[in-house]
Design an enzyme around this catalytic site. Sequence first.
Site, PDB file in Angstrom:
ATOM      1  N   HIS A  10       0.828  -1.199   0.000  1.00 42.75           N
ATOM      2  CA  HIS A  10       0.000   0.000   0.000  1.00 42.75           C
ATOM      3  C   HIS A  10       0.869   1.258   0.000  1.00 42.75           C
ATOM      4  CE1 HIS A  10      -2.941   2.807   2.123  1.00 42.75           C
ATOM      5  NE2 HIS A  10      -3.581   2.439   1.026  1.00 42.75           N
ATOM      6  N   GLU A  37       1.553  -0.388  -5.076  1.00 43.06           N
ATOM      7  CA  GLU A  37       0.353   0.386  -5.364  1.00 43.06           C
ATOM      8  C   GLU A  37       0.646   1.882  -5.418  1.00 43.06           C
ATOM      9  OE1 GLU A  37      -3.796   1.982  -3.587  1.00 43.06           O
ATOM     10  OE2 GLU A  37      -1.893   1.891  -2.500  1.00 43.06           O
ATOM     11  N   ASP A  39      -0.846   5.593  -6.151  1.00 44.86           N
ATOM     12  CA  ASP A  39      -2.012   6.439  -6.414  1.00 44.86           C
ATOM     13  C   ASP A  39      -1.596   7.482  -7.444  1.00 44.86           C
ATOM     14  OD1 ASP A  39      -3.434   5.111  -4.418  1.00 44.86           O
ATOM     15  OD2 ASP A  39      -2.869   6.554  -2.880  1.00 44.86           O
ATOM     16  N   HIS A  52      -0.840  10.403  -2.806  1.00 49.69           N
ATOM     17  CA  HIS A  52      -2.116   9.928  -2.275  1.00 49.69           C
ATOM     18  C   HIS A  52      -3.252  10.876  -2.621  1.00 49.69           C
ATOM     19  CE1 HIS A  52      -5.150   8.222   0.207  1.00 49.69           C
ATOM     20  NE2 HIS A  52      -5.122   9.178   1.095  1.00 49.69           N
TER      21      HIS A  52
END
Length: 327
Positions: A10, A37, A39, A52
């Site tokens: 994450h 991951e 964003d 993020h």
Amino acid sequence: MAKDPIIIAHRGASGERPEHTIASYALAIEQGADFIEPDLVLTKDGVLVARHENEISETTDVADKPQFADRKATKMIDGQKMTGWFTEDFTLAELKTLRAKERLPLLRKANTTYDGQFEIPTFEEIIRLTKAKEKETGRRIGIYPETKHPSYFASIGLPHEAPLLAMLEKHGYVEKDDPLFIQSFEVDNLKALRGKTKLRLIQLMSKDDGPADDPSVRYVEMATREGLQAIAAYADGIGVEKAMVIPRTILGNLDGPTQLVADAHAAGLDVHVWTFRRENYFLPLAQKSGINPAAHGDLVAEIKAFLDAGIDGFFSDNVAEAVEAAR
């Protein structure tokens, strides 16, 4: 327990390095993550970068840069008023002058020692890191990008879809079995992507909200059997908040699992769960190690409860503990 559930780092190894940095992604890969991951938001000149949020004062030193003081702005993003500095108001060259910092300094004091060391990475830099690590380790490493605020970015003339698919195609991500998932909390951009790519798509959901591009719908409605059948028409899986799979009791312990995993599997959807973190602040009561919110509790036990519920993958800030739980 699902066969070989995937471990999704994450925002990289964000429990140990400032999130969405090359250092965070590299450490996650070294610790054994199956996917990293990022964003994705866009710059003024249309480049995909990893943050993020498009508001970057919490994760960079932009507020300390006097040359950018006049860029501070207040905007409505998905119905919420936000004040700060936004990626869409900076060129990539300008963003590259900034440095990342820890987003949760009170919980992750050790991570603050890395403040000021790392740039904001572009999506292409993340892909190149992944490819290099594949050669180095001899194993397949996946990427799991999220389109952040896609309808907002489309409204200002910076849609995600074209640059995202072009970048993925450039680097050979085109088929359903490629190690790539595209995720979004919104619906329309996933439906648009479904008509343009074979890559796997994931509908994100939280327990209390609904998609920003359709305020008339709540995620709890989308998580019903009928709603999951509708999702299966355009997505390959769901990425859900933990409480939608195993809620917590009034005392804060894990309760019994819901029907969501079984219902999603019946609709042909994979179930990926977010987000597992080792600090007491985030853990169920029985897994806490004490009252210090920043101290580390028994994350492995929490993850194992969800694996027993049959999930197909999960997001974690702490890859080493995730690997221990899943392997």
